[in-house]
Design a protein around this motif. Structure first.
Motif, short mmCIF file in Angstrom:
data_model
loop_
_atom_site.label_atom_id
_atom_site.label_comp_id
_atom_site.label_asym_id
_atom_site.label_seq_id
_atom_site.Cartn_x
_atom_site.Cartn_y
_atom_site.Cartn_z
N ASP B 149 39.77 41.21 37.17
CA ASP B 149 41.18 41.46 36.87
C ASP B 149 41.68 42.75 37.54
OD1 ASP B 149 41.02 39.16 35.47
OD2 ASP B 149 41.69 39.99 33.54
N ASP B 150 40.77 43.74 37.63
CA ASP B 150 41.16 44.99 38.28
C ASP B 150 41.41 44.79 39.77
OD1 ASP B 150 41.28 46.54 36.08
OD2 ASP B 150 39.35 47.56 36.37
N ARG B 151 40.75 43.82 40.37
CA ARG B 151 40.99 43.60 41.79
C ARG B 151 42.44 43.18 42.03
NH1 ARG B 151 35.98 40.89 41.96
NH2 ARG B 151 37.00 38.89 42.36
N TYR B 152 43.00 42.41 41.07
CA TYR B 152 44.41 42.03 41.23
C TYR B 152 45.33 43.21 40.95
CZ TYR B 152 42.94 37.34 42.14
OH TYR B 152 42.36 36.26 42.74
N ALA B 153 44.94 44.06 40.00
CA ALA B 153 45.72 45.27 39.77
C ALA B 153 45.71 46.13 41.03
CB ALA B 153 45.14 46.06 38.59
N ARG B 154 44.55 46.19 41.68
CA ARG B 154 44.43 46.96 42.92
C ARG B 154 45.29 46.35 44.03
NH1 ARG B 154 38.52 47.40 45.41
NH2 ARG B 154 38.92 45.19 45.73
N THR B 155 45.25 45.01 44.11
CA THR B 155 46.07 44.32 45.11
C THR B 155 47.54 44.66 44.92
OG1 THR B 155 44.52 42.53 45.42
CG2 THR B 155 46.82 42.04 45.88
N SER B 156 47.98 44.63 43.66
CA SER B 156 49.37 44.92 43.33
C SER B 156 49.74 46.33 43.77
CB SER B 156 49.54 44.82 41.82
OG SER B 156 50.54 43.89 41.52
N GLU B 157 48.87 47.27 43.43
CA GLU B 157 49.14 48.67 43.76
C GLU B 157 49.13 48.86 45.28
OE1 GLU B 157 46.82 51.46 41.34
OE2 GLU B 157 47.12 52.92 42.95
N PHE B 158 48.20 48.19 45.93
CA PHE B 158 48.09 48.27 47.39
C PHE B 158 49.41 47.85 48.05
CE2 PHE B 158 47.22 46.25 51.46
CZ PHE B 158 46.31 47.10 52.07
N LEU B 159 49.95 46.72 47.59
CA LEU B 159 51.19 46.22 48.20
C LEU B 159 52.38 47.12 47.86
CD1 LEU B 159 50.55 42.41 47.79
CD2 LEU B 159 50.79 43.66 49.94
N ASP B 160 52.35 47.73 46.65
CA ASP B 160 53.40 48.70 46.31
C ASP B 160 53.42 49.85 47.31
OD1 ASP B 160 54.37 47.38 44.11
OD2 ASP B 160 53.10 48.44 42.67
N VAL B 161 52.23 50.37 47.62
CA VAL B 161 52.14 51.52 48.54
C VAL B 161 52.51 51.09 49.96
CG1 VAL B 161 50.61 53.27 49.53
CG2 VAL B 161 50.43 52.67 47.10
N LEU B 162 51.99 49.93 50.37
CA LEU B 162 52.28 49.45 51.72
C LEU B 162 53.78 49.28 51.94
CD1 LEU B 162 51.42 48.33 54.45
CD2 LEU B 162 50.51 46.33 53.32
N ARG B 163 54.44 48.67 50.97
CA ARG B 163 55.90 48.53 51.07
C ARG B 163 56.59 49.89 50.99
NH1 ARG B 163 57.88 43.28 50.68
NH2 ARG B 163 56.46 41.81 49.69
N GLY B 164 56.01 50.78 50.17
CA GLY B 164 56.63 52.08 49.96
C GLY B 164 56.70 52.92 51.23
#
Lengths: 366, 389
Positions: B149-164
Motif C-alpha cells: 500500500d505504501d508503494r501506491y502512496a509513494r507513487t502518488s507523492e512522486f507524481l505530485d512532485v513531478l507535476r509540481g
C-alpha cells in the motif's frame, strides 16, 4: 593511446560569447520571425542540433563524447542514449548525480545501453554539486559524506552487475545482498540478457582528499581541471593513494581550447569574444603567459583555464601534458560543430601522431 | 469519439510465433543460434546488429500500420524503456513512446528532467505507464523494501512532485518519500506538454491513487463483467476527487481471416504448454495477478476450456510470459469484442501479438479498420459516391 573526448553542450550552442545568446538547439533568445520561408517549423527539434554535434565528433575521430550533468540543461541520460544510437565507435560518458535514483536502476538503464552499443558507455559521477542543487533533489547529504554514499552507490551497482553471463531464471537474482546506510538489496544481481556486459568505466573528479580517496578505491579515470599552479601535485597524490589500494587510475584533464592556423588568429578570437561581454579588464589580463588562458569561464565554460594558440602550439602543450601522465583529454569549444572539425582536421593527429597517422606501408595499401 | 490504439513492443526479445513459445530468436534473450536475428550469425560470427535494431523495426512497423505508439514494458529481465525511447526518438516521426517505470527508482525531479528532455527530443511523444511494482522477491531485487500500500502512496507523492516542478516555477515539498526545495525545470526544458499518465494496479490502494493521477486507468483484459465492475469502482473513486478517468485495456490478440484459423494457431502453441509459468506469475503481492490465477482450472482437458466467454481466452500466460487474457477469433469477431469494450467505456487499447512486427501489420491492416463498424447505423456510401462525382 591518448584518448580525446568532446564535451557536448547541454544548453544550446552558437557563435556568440554570451551563452544566453546561443540559439542553436532551442535555448537562448526566441528566434526572430523570418521573411524567408522557414522549412524547419515543427520539423526540426532541439535534438537535431545535438545529433549533428555527436555526428561531427564521430566523423572527426574523437574517441568519446561527454554528456554533462546539467540541472539547467538537457538531461544527460537522454542525450547519452541518443548519442550511442547515432554512433559506431564513439564512447559516450553519461554524467549524473548518484542520488538521482537507485544504483540498481542506474545499472539497469546502463545494461540496456551497453547491450545495444557494444559496451561503449562510461559513467561520470557528479558527486560534489552545489547545495542548492542538491536540495532541489531533496538531498540532505552534504560534505564528504557524499563521497561515502558514492562509494556505496558504486559498490551496489557493481554488485548487481555480472560481467560474466548468468542464465536467466525468472525474477530471481544471483545472491547479491547489501544493507548499507543508503541502499538495500536482497538477492539482487543481473541475469540473462542483462548479464555478460562490461561495467561502464567510472570517471570521477575533484581535488579534495575525499574525492581522490573515492577515485583510488573505485575510479577508472580521474578528470582534473587545470589549475594556475598546474595539476602535478594532485596527480601524484592520486597515484600514491591508488597504489596503496593496489590499483591504477587513469588521469584525465578537461580543457577548453581555441586553436587556429596562427597564434594571432586564435588570440584575435579571444579578444573579439571578450569584447562582446560587458566585463571589467581585458582578455589579456587573464593570460598565464604559456599558452594557457584563465578566462574561459567568462564564455560559459565550466573550467576557467584552457589553451589558446596555433594548432602546432596547442598540440605541443597537449604532448607536454601527455608526457606528464595525462592519458585522456576532455576538450570543449563553441560553436561545437565548427570547433570539432578544427580539432579533428588540424589538431588531434599532431597531438597523437602514433594513434592517428598511417605508416607509409599502410598508406600504399589504403 | 477517438480511440487511441497502441501496439506493445517486446523488451524481452521476441519469438517467430506462438508455435515456438520457448524459442526467443529475435534478439539474444533466448541465446544465439541458427535462425537468430538481431544479432544474427554471419560468416560464423555475430554480426554488429543488436535487438534494438529489431525494436526500431517494430516501432516503425507500428507507426506505418496506423498505431499511435507503443508500450515499452519494464521487468527485471528486460531492457530499460527510458534508454530505448531516447535511442529511438530520432528514428520515428509520430510514434508515441509509452515508457513503463516504477516511481521508487528515480527521484521525481530527475524523472521530470528526463521526461522534459525526451519531450524535446520527440516533439512531445512521451507517455507514462506508471507501475507501482509487483512485490515479492522482484521488488527486493530492485532494492525496494516499501510495502504494497505504501508503494501506491509513494507513487502518488512522486507524481505530485513531478507535476509540481514541471511548469518551471520553484516548488517545495517535504513528504514521506520525497523532498525538494525550490526545484523547477529550467526555462529551456519547461513548457513541454505533460505526458499522459497510464496508471495500473488492481488493489484498493491502487484505485485510490489512480483516482488522483490517472489520465487512463489501465487494466489487463479480464472477463467483461469483471472489467465492468473494476471500472465502476474506479469511477466511484474518481467522483470523490472530481476527476473523470479514461480507461485503457492491454490485450493480446490472435486474429485470423477465420475463427478456425485463429484457434488453430492457439492449438499449435498449446503443444508446448508450461503450467509452471502461471504459478510463477502469481508470486508477489499483485492483486491483479492473483485474480487471474483463479480463472485457470485445476484440470484442463484442452485449450478451449480456457475460453471464458466467446473469443476471450485466458491461456496466454501458459504459452508465453505476460498476462493471461486475450482475444482469439476472426478479424470481425475481434473487432466486435473491441467494440464491446469501447461500449463498456474503454478509450484506449494496448494491443499485442507474437511476433510483434508481423502481427502489428496484420492487426493494423485487418482489425483496426473494422473498429466502430458495428455502431454505424446507415452506410453512408450514397453520399460518399455523390461527393466523389
Amino acid at each position: 593511446m591518448t584518448e580525446f573526448v568532446w564535451r557536448l553542450p547541454s544548453r544550446g550552442d552558437g557563435r556568440r560569447a554570451d551563452p544566453g545568446l546561443r540559439g542553436r538547439g532551442g535555448f537562448g533568445p526566441p528566434a526572430p520571425p523570418l521573411e524567408t520561408t522557414d522549412v524547419r517549423a515543427g520539423r526540426f527539434g532541439p535534438f537535431d542540433d545535438l545529433a549533428q554535434i555527436v555526428d561531427a565528433a564521430e566523423l572527426n575521430g574523437f574517441d568519446g563524447v561527454l554528456a554533462p550533468y546539467d540541472p539547467l540543461g538537457e538531461e544527460s541520460w537522454i542525450v547519452a542514449a541518443a548519442a550511442l544510437r547515432a554512433t559506431r565507435y564513439t564512447r559516450v560518458t553519461v554524467e549524473f548525480q548518484p542520488a538521482f535514483g537507485t544504483p540498481v536502476y542506474a545499472a539497469k538503464i546502463s545494461a540496456t545501453l551497453q547491450r545495444h552499443s557494444a559496451g561503449r558507455l562510461n559513467w561520470r559521477l557528479a558527486v560534489d554539486t552545489d547545495d542548492a542543487e542538491a536540495r532541489t533533489r531533496g538531498d540532505r547529504v552534504t560534505g564528504d559524506e557524499r563521497y561515502d554514499r558514492a562509494a556505496e552507490f558504486l559498490t551496489v551497482a557493481r554488485g548487481v552487475w555480472n560481467e560474466n553471463e548468468v542464465g536467466a531464471a525468472g525474477f530471481a537474482g544471483t545472491g547479491f545482498d547489501y544493507a548499507g546506510r543508503h541502499y538495500d538489496v536482497i538477492d539482487g544481481g543481473f541475469r540473462g540478457i542483462l548479464s555478460g556486459l562490461p561495467f561502464p568505466a567510472v570517471h570521477l573528479s575533484g581535488t579534495s582528499s575525499a574525492a581522490l580517496a573515492l577515485s583510488a578505491a573505485h575510479g577508472d579515470v580521474h578528470l582534473f581541471a587545470e589549475q594556475t599552479a598546474g595539476i602535478a601535485a594532485a596527480v601524484t597524490e592520486l597515484g600514491e593513494r591508488a597504489a596503496a589500494e593496489s590499483r591504477r587510475v587513469r588521469v584525465g584533464l578537461e580543457l577548453p581550447i581555441i586553436a587556429r592556423e596562427t597564434e594571432d588568429e586564435a588570440w584575435a578570437r579571444v579578444h573579439r569574444q571578450w569584447d562582446e561581454l560587458d566585463r571589467p579588464g581585458t582578455a589579456a589580463d587573464h593570460a598565464l603567459g604559456d599558452g594557457r588562458w584563465a578566462g574561459f569561464d567568462a564564455f560559459g565554460y565550466d573550467q576557467p583555464i584552457g589553451l589558446v594558440g596555433s594548432y602546432e602550439q596547442v598540440a605541443q602543450q597537449l604532448s607536454a601534458y601527455r608526457a606528464a601522465g595525462v592519458q585522456t583529454f576532455v576538450l570543449s569549444g563553441h560553436p561545437n560543430i565548427e570547433e570539432i572539425h578544427r580539432a579533428g582536421e588540424h589538431l588531434l593527429f599532431l597531438a597523437d601522431p602514433a594513434g592517428r597517422t598511417l605508416t607509409t606501408g599502410q598508406e600504399l595499401i589504403a | 469519439m477517438t480511440i487511441d490504439v497502441y501496439w506493445r513492443i517486446g523488451m524481452e526479445g521476441d519469438h517467430a510465433s506462438l508455435r515456438t513459445p520457448r524459442r526467443y530468436n529475435r534478439g539474444n534473450a533466448g541465446g544465439y543460434g541458427p535462425g537468430n536475428i538481431a544479432p544474427a550469425i554471419r560468416e560464423g560470427a555475430l554480426d554488429q546488429y543488436s535487438y534494438l535494431d529489431h525494436v526500431a523495426a517494430v516501432a516503425k512497423a507500428s507507426e506505418s500500420a496506423g498505431f499511435l505508439g507503443g508500450l515499452l514494458p519494464s521487468f527485471p529481465v528486460t531492457d530499460d524503456p527510458w534508454a530505448v525511447a531516447a535511442a529511438l526518438a530520432a528514428e520515428t516521426t509520430t510514434y508515441r513512446f509509452m515508457v513503463a517505470f516504477q516511481p521508487g527508482f528515480l527521484h521525481p525531479v530527475q524523472a521530470a528532467r528526463m521526461s522534459a528532455s525526451l519531450q524535446r527530443a520527440t516533439g512531445g511523444r512521451l507517455v507514462y505507464n506508471i507501475i507501482s511494482g509487483g512485490g515479492g522477491p522482484a521488488q527486493l531485487w530492485w532494492g525496494d523494501k516499501v510495502s504494497h500500500d505504501d508503494r501506491y502512496a509513494r507513487t502518488s507523492e512522486f507524481l505530485d512532485v513531478l507535476r509540481g516542478v514541471w511548469d518551471g516555477e520553484p516548488f517545495d515539498h517535504d513528504g514521506r518519500f520525497f523532498a525538494t526545495e525550490g526545484a523547477a525545470l529550467p526555462p529551456g526544458l519547461a513548457g513541454q506538454p505533460f505526458p499522459e499518465v497510464y496508471f495500473s494496479g488492481s488493489s484498493g490502494a491502487a484505485v485510490a491513487a489512480a483516482g488522483r493521477h490517472a489520465d487512463y486507468y489501465l487494466s489487463w483484459l479480464a472477463p467483461y463483467a469483471d472489467l465492468r465492475a473494476k471500472f465502476d469502482g474506479v469511477r466511484r473513486n474518481a467522483e470523490i476527487t472530481g476527476r473523470t478517468p479514461k480507461f485503457a485495456v492491454r490485450i493480446d490478440i490472435v486474429a485470423r481471416h477465420t475463427e478456425e484459423a485463429a484457434w488453430a494457431e492457439i492449438e499449435k502453441g498449446w503443444a508446448f504448454v508450461d503450467r509452471d509459468a502461471a504459478n510463477r506469475a502469481a508470486q508477489g503481492d499483485s492483486v491483479g495477478a492473483a485474480r487471474i490465477t483463479g480463472w485457470v482450472p485445476e484440470t484442463i482437458t484442452g485449450y478451449r476450456d480456457l475460453e471464458v466467454q466467446p473469443n476471450v481466452w485466458c491461456g496466454f500466460s501458459l504459452i508465453r510470459g505476460g498476462p493471461a487474457f486475450g482475444l482469439v477469433g476472426s478479424y470481425e469477431q475481434v473487432a466486435q469484442r473491441l467494440d464491446e469494450l469501447i461500449d463498456l467505456g474503454v478509450d484506449a487499447f494496448i494491443l499485442a501479438g507474437n511476433p510483434h512486427l508481423e502481427e502489428a501489420y496484420r492487426v493494423g491492416e485487418e482489425v483496426l479498420p473494422l473498429l466502430g463498424r458495428s455502431r454505424l447505423t446507415t452506410p453512408s456510401t450514397d453520399s460518399v459516391l455523390a461527393t466523389a462525382r
